[in-house]
Design a protein around this motif. Structure first.
Motif, PDB file in Angstrom:
ATOM      1  N   LYS A 368       0.829  -1.202   0.000  1.00 16.03           N
ATOM      2  CA  LYS A 368       0.000   0.000   0.000  1.00 16.03           C
ATOM      3  C   LYS A 368       0.869   1.261   0.000  1.00 16.03           C
ATOM      4  O   LYS A 368       1.769   1.409   0.822  1.00 16.03           O
ATOM      5  CB  LYS A 368      -0.927  -0.011   1.217  1.00 16.03           C
ATOM      6  N   LYS A 369       0.620   2.142  -0.943  1.00 16.84           N
ATOM      7  CA  LYS A 369       1.341   3.417  -1.097  1.00 16.84           C
ATOM      8  C   LYS A 369       2.859   3.217  -1.152  1.00 16.84           C
ATOM      9  O   LYS A 369       3.628   4.070  -0.710  1.00 16.84           O
ATOM     10  CB  LYS A 369       0.999   4.377   0.045  1.00 16.84           C
ATOM     11  N   LEU A 370       3.312   2.125  -1.732  1.00 18.29           N
ATOM     12  CA  LEU A 370       4.735   1.796  -1.709  1.00 18.29           C
ATOM     13  C   LEU A 370       5.531   2.434  -2.846  1.00 18.29           C
ATOM     14  O   LEU A 370       6.650   2.895  -2.652  1.00 18.29           O
ATOM     15  CB  LEU A 370       4.908   0.277  -1.763  1.00 18.29           C
ATOM     16  N   PHE A 371       4.939   2.501  -4.052  1.00 13.57           N
ATOM     17  CA  PHE A 371       5.736   2.805  -5.228  1.00 13.57           C
ATOM     18  C   PHE A 371       5.672   4.281  -5.626  1.00 13.57           C
ATOM     19  O   PHE A 371       4.596   4.826  -5.862  1.00 13.57           O
ATOM     20  CB  PHE A 371       5.291   1.927  -6.399  1.00 13.57           C
ATOM     21  N   GLN A 372       6.865   4.891  -5.719  1.00 14.39           N
ATOM     22  CA  GLN A 372       6.946   6.273  -6.204  1.00 14.39           C
ATOM     23  C   GLN A 372       7.047   6.342  -7.725  1.00 14.39           C
ATOM     24  O   GLN A 372       6.729   7.357  -8.321  1.00 14.39           O
ATOM     25  CB  GLN A 372       8.163   6.982  -5.600  1.00 14.39           C
ATOM     26  N   ASP A 394       1.494   8.637  -2.528  1.00 12.30           N
ATOM     27  CA  ASP A 394       0.554   9.759  -2.630  1.00 12.30           C
ATOM     28  C   ASP A 394       0.870  10.654  -3.821  1.00 12.30           C
ATOM     29  O   ASP A 394      -0.015  11.313  -4.374  1.00 12.30           O
ATOM     30  CB  ASP A 394       0.587  10.581  -1.340  1.00 12.30           C
ATOM     31  N   LYS A 395       2.139  10.690  -4.193  1.00 12.71           N
ATOM     32  CA  LYS A 395       2.546  11.418  -5.385  1.00 12.71           C
ATOM     33  C   LYS A 395       3.531  10.539  -6.130  1.00 12.71           C
ATOM     34  O   LYS A 395       4.668  10.363  -5.698  1.00 12.71           O
ATOM     35  CB  LYS A 395       3.185  12.760  -5.011  1.00 12.71           C
ATOM     36  N   LYS A 451      -5.869  12.102  -3.929  1.00 14.36           N
ATOM     37  CA  LYS A 451      -6.741  13.128  -3.348  1.00 14.36           C
ATOM     38  C   LYS A 451      -7.019  12.798  -1.891  1.00 14.36           C
ATOM     39  O   LYS A 451      -7.016  11.641  -1.486  1.00 14.36           O
ATOM     40  CB  LYS A 451      -8.033  13.220  -4.148  1.00 14.36           C
ATOM     41  N   GLU A 452      -7.301  13.798  -1.118  1.00 22.03           N
ATOM     42  CA  GLU A 452      -7.493  13.611   0.328  1.00 22.03           C
ATOM     43  C   GLU A 452      -8.645  12.670   0.623  1.00 22.03           C
ATOM     44  O   GLU A 452      -8.629  11.948   1.608  1.00 22.03           O
ATOM     45  CB  GLU A 452      -7.750  14.948   1.010  1.00 22.03           C
TER      46      GLU A 452
END
Length: 455
Positions: A368-372, A394-395, A451-452
């Motif tokens: 989860k949310k690992l890859f940039q 997130d980005k 997005k938030e």
């Protein structure tokens, strides 16, 4: 375009369908120029043969100077990368390393000792068993009837060309002039391209006999005949575009693109040789590779002339009376008699994920949310769906391979492909960050920003 900024100490990169490790190797080679961060690469393909080749090519790239010189390493890499036929000594290297790979796949402690940068722990047990089978096939020294790659190559050309097979040289020339050259790949020499199309040999940097099947290019395929499925081993790779596209059409050294009488003085083979050599140099030395004037390579087999002196009674005007005897210098000790020990790579980890597992791993909390950075090949971009973006940071930067060098497509189809993949990416929550020319771009770069309200 710069990659999405991140203050994290680690850069996690997911490559989906990349086909080989050249992106990984180039990133490692250039990493010394940037702020120190741990590099974690996650590789996902659709068949295990690609994993096996990745391990082999990484092994070659990390050969130490004491075991293999830079020139020799470059030649071996290109040979295994782009030729269906290799030299006998190259096959010997594969056979020797295949034995090492079998130990690595079956013994995690041995893998950590020999190649600590590779992580196979995520693979299923049956996938490791399959990898072991691939390496055992490589280790098999039998040639006749085991992998008759030249026959496979010819049969696929006949199937592709049909009634045009007898005039195939004209077809190859048309493909080059009207397709490759029109897509800014004219550094590829027409003769080297047609030779590859006809023989499957892209790189003959070292003189020698290229007559041993490159078994690392073998792969299995399930075929259906009369309603029944049959497993077949063969060569199912590229027979149209050429390996020059990956390594031989772009280069930091612009002198390779000089022309004389409107003709390039160098070829794609020269560019590929320089690119791979400079990449290996930067990996090992952490400094920019400088092109030496002349770049003349020493003869493959050096000889020492033993001049027989003539006494005064000899007729020195007679050319036949002047003899030079050449004494063959013994070959150096074969590298495979020395134990393999890779170059050190600080802060690099390459993890192989279960084949075809993208939709499964995106559900796991550890991803989860690992890859940039996430890379998709043009054949795998259909997997870019909203369901997988929980794995994105997130980005994150999303890079998609274009269809520019799928020369079987017309240019208008290449443009349509870029429009389509941009639409797919937007559906997955990505946005375009630059204007591109669909007919000129190699990669479509998008930005994902969570997005938030997203979870």
């Amino acid at each position: 375009m710069q990659l999405a900024e991140s203050k994290k100490k680690e850069l996690n990169v997911l490559l989906i369908g990349a086909g080989d490790l050249r992106h990984v190797l180039w990133t490692i080679a250039k990493s010394y120029k940037h702020k120190k961060r741990k590099l974690n690469f996650y590789i996902l393909e659709n068949n295990l043969e690609l994993y096996a080749r990745n391990i082999l090519l990484l092994t070659v790239a990390l050969e130490k100077q004491s075991r293999m010189g830079l020139q020799e390493k470059t030649e071996l890499f290109l040979e295994l990368y782009g030729n269906i036929l290799v030299r006998k000594q190259s096959e010997e290297y594969v056979v020797k390393m295949a034995t090492e790979f079998i130990k690595m796949v079956t013994d995690e402690e041995y893998l950590m000792k020999k190649l600590p940068y590779i992580d196979l722990s995520q693979l299923k047990f049956k996938e490791r068993d399959f990898l072991e089978g691939i390496f055992k096939f490589w280790r098999n020294r039998e040639v006749i009837g085991v992998f008759e790659v030249s026959n496979y190559w010819d049969l696929r050309q006949r199937k592709l060309l049909g009634v045009r097979y007898d005039s195939r040289t004209n077809v190859y020339d048309w493909d080059y002039q009207m397709r490759l050259a029109q897509r800014d790949a004219d550094i590829i020499n027409t003769h080297e391209y047609k030779y590859w199309r006809n023989n499957g040999i892209a790189f003959e940097i070292r003189e020698g006999d290229y007559d041993v099947p490159n078994k690392t290019l073998a792969s299995g395929l399930i075929l259906t005949h009369d309603g029944e499925k049959h497993a077949r081993r063969g060569y199912w790779g590229d027979i149209i575009v050429s390996p020059y596209i990956a390594l031989g059409i772009e280069c930091e050294e612009k002198s390779f693109f000089k022309k004389s009488n409107k003709v390039f003085t160098k070829t794609a083979s020269h560019v590929a040789e320089y690119n791979v050599m400079s990449m290996f140099h930067e990996i090992s030395r952490k400094t920019k590779y400088k092109l030496l004037d002349g770049m003349e390579k020493p003869p493959e087999k050096p000889y020492v002339p033993d001049i027989i002196e003539l006494d005064e009674s000899d007729d020195q005007s007679d050319a036949d009376s002047f003899r030079i005897e050449y004494v063959d210098i013994p070959e150096p000790k074969p590298i495979f008699e020395q134990e393999y020990e890779p170059l050190p790579l600080d802060g690099v980890k390459i993890t192989f994920l279960p084949v075809g597992s993208l939709l499964d791993i995106c559900k796991k909390s550890k991803y989860k949310k690992l890859f940039q950075v996430v890379y998709f090949s043009n054949s795998m971009v259909h997997l870019l769906q909203p369901d997988i973006n929980p794995m994105f940071d997130d980005k994150a930067t999303v890079i998609i391979e274009s269809a520019r060098y799928m020369i079987e497509l017309k240019l208008e189809q290449v443009t349509m492909f870029v429009d389509k993949v941009q639409g797919i990416a937007r559906t997955a929550g990505c946005t375009s960050v630059e204007d591109i020319d669909p007919e000129k771009t190699n990669f479509v770069k998008m930005l994902f920003e969570r997005k938030e309200s997203s979870t």
